[in-house]
Design a protein around this motif. Structure first.
Motif, short mmCIF file in Angstrom:
data_model
loop_
_atom_site.label_atom_id
_atom_site.label_comp_id
_atom_site.label_asym_id
_atom_site.label_seq_id
_atom_site.Cartn_x
_atom_site.Cartn_y
_atom_site.Cartn_z
N GLN A 120 0.91 -1.03 -0.01
CA GLN A 120 -0.02 -0.15 -0.04
C GLN A 120 1.08 1.21 -0.14
O GLN A 120 0.53 2.30 -1.03
N ALA A 121 2.10 1.30 0.68
CA ALA A 121 2.86 2.30 1.00
C ALA A 121 3.51 2.56 -0.48
O ALA A 121 3.80 3.79 -1.11
N LEU A 122 4.01 1.43 -1.25
CA LEU A 122 4.44 1.60 -2.60
C LEU A 122 3.37 2.24 -3.59
O LEU A 122 4.07 2.86 -4.33
N ASP A 123 2.37 1.73 -3.60
CA ASP A 123 1.19 2.25 -4.49
C ASP A 123 0.95 3.77 -4.15
O ASP A 123 0.75 4.75 -5.01
N ARG A 128 4.58 11.87 -1.68
CA ARG A 128 4.92 10.62 -0.99
C ARG A 128 6.01 10.02 -1.64
O ARG A 128 5.95 9.63 -2.80
N GLY A 129 7.17 9.69 -0.87
CA GLY A 129 8.20 9.02 -1.44
C GLY A 129 8.04 7.61 -1.41
O GLY A 129 6.97 6.93 -0.76
N TRP A 130 8.97 7.00 -1.72
CA TRP A 130 9.18 5.32 -1.83
C TRP A 130 9.42 4.86 -0.33
O TRP A 130 9.81 5.59 0.41
#
Length: 387
Positions: free
Chosen positions: A82-85, A93-95
């Motif tokens: 979810q954080a990557l998406d 929002r970064g990687w």
């Protein structure tokens, strides 16, 4: 009245065995997160399905991973996906980054098949049973739980539950308010009775915090040496002081937000971003007031109560007259606290005038009913604008 999904937080009292089990589980989940970050940096970029398959293979090979809960490990990979998406869809929002062992606080998540509530205790996989301080009753059966540890070493459980949302009815459906964020006062409204004064909780704790930090500096042994008992005590004292000030700010912000939401049907909020103050002499005071946290609380309470919440860009709100909507030719300096219109002669407090302009823009451009809308422009040029 409808159904809303909320979180209910409770304090946990784990014993030495349970705390050790939680810490070990966190290290396993952190290892999986860092492995996923490593694969993304090498160009693999696996999906959640591929990560779940790799987790199954890794658990078959490693007894260390098998000793932990598969539910918590899968949830960690799901959170990473979810954080990557979000890094591709959310602006700014970064990687996902590596979770350092000494800098990242533990956070574990379990779905409904990974925990039970039995006799007032939270039961996790592998026989971990933790007493819960039930400060209030759960409105429904929780669907998931997140276990976190704060900077003081305290453990908390955050249950996801559903409850009936009660919309507060306002007698006057035409009531509206504009909110302008500032430094001398945390928030200035169109009416003075809804202002939020600057409490300065962190400033009052500054002397005690500086004393603890000096004690930490004296008891630091340098790199390569484990922290002494005195250093750990001083670090804990400093964390307590900081958390106390943060809790006071959060408490004051929640009470003020509820007062504003209960009295108004339309709430126009300046889209204040504290990041631009990070390199100015106002950064410390803005951080002391916790403007960003209070703004989120106001928007969230307004959304839950069914209010019309409009977020307005702050561009030119200080330079625009709330009487005739003419824009000043030059920006006002921070030392000028009185706004004087060169067209109509209107005179008002600088921040009060900005709050009224924000409200006027919200009334002019708002189209939604329950959702938070984004109004990203102000009328350009001088003269009057029909609202």
């Amino acid at each position: 009245m409808g159904i809303e999904v909320v979180r209910y937080n409770y304090r946990l009292r784990p014993g030495a065995v349970a705390e050790r089990a939680l810490t070990q589980e966190w290290h396993r989940c952190r290892f999986l997160w860092n492995e996923a970050v490593h694969q993304a940096k090498t160009g693999v970029r696996p999906t959640f399905a591929k990560l779940s398959k790799l987790l199954t293979e890794a658990r078959a090979r490693s007894s260390w991973l098998r000793d932990g809960s598969q539910v918590a490990q899968q949830q960690m990979l799901r959170t990473y996906a979810q954080a990557l998406d979000a890094s591709f869809t959310v602006k700014g929002r970064g990687w996902p980054r590596f979770k350092a062992r000494k800098k990242t606080l533990p956070s574990l998540e379990y779905t409904r098949r990974g925990f039970r509530i039995r006799e007032g205790r939270l039961v996790l996989p592998k026989g971990v049973s933790i007493p819960v301080v039930w400060s209030r009753e759960l409105p429904s059966e929780p669907t998931s739980v997140r276990i976190i540890q704060d900077s003081l070493g305290h453990w908390y459980a955050s249950f996801v539950v559903t409850r009936v949302a009660e919309s507060i009815q306002v007698a006057d459906q035409t009531s509206a308010v504009g909110i302008d964020w500032e430094v001398s006062r945390t928030a200035t409204a169109t009416e003075e009775r809804f202002d939020l004064p600057h409490a300065g909780h962190r400033k009052r704790c500054a002397a005690e915090l500086a004393k603890s930090q000096r004690r930490m500096a004296r008891r630091r042994h340098g790199r390569g040496h484990p922290p002494s008992r005195g250093y750990r005590q001083a670090r804990r004292t400093a964390a307590k002081v900081q958390k106390k000030a943060a809790r006071q700010n959060r408490h004051d912000g929640r009470i003020w937000a509820k007062t504003v939401v209960d009295a108004h049907h339309l709430i126009a909020v300046e889209d204040f971003k504290p990041r631009f103050l990070s390199k100015t002499n106002m950064a410390r005071k803005a951080a002391d007031a916790a403007v960003g946290a209070i703004k989120r609380e106001l928007v969230e309470q307004g959304r839950r109560a069914g209010r019309k919440v409009v977020v307005v860009r702050p561009a030119y709100t200080t330079m625009t007259c709330s009487g005739c909507f003419a824009r000043a030719k030059q920006p006002l300096g921070l030392g000028e606290r009185i706004f004087r219109c060169w067209v109509c002669g209107h005179t008002a407090c600088r921040d009060r005038n900005a709050a009224r302009v924000i409200l006027a823009v919200a009334e002019r451009g708002h189209t939604g009913v329950d959702d938070v809308s984004q109004v990203d422009h102000l009328p350009s040029g001088g003269g009057a604008v029909a609202v």
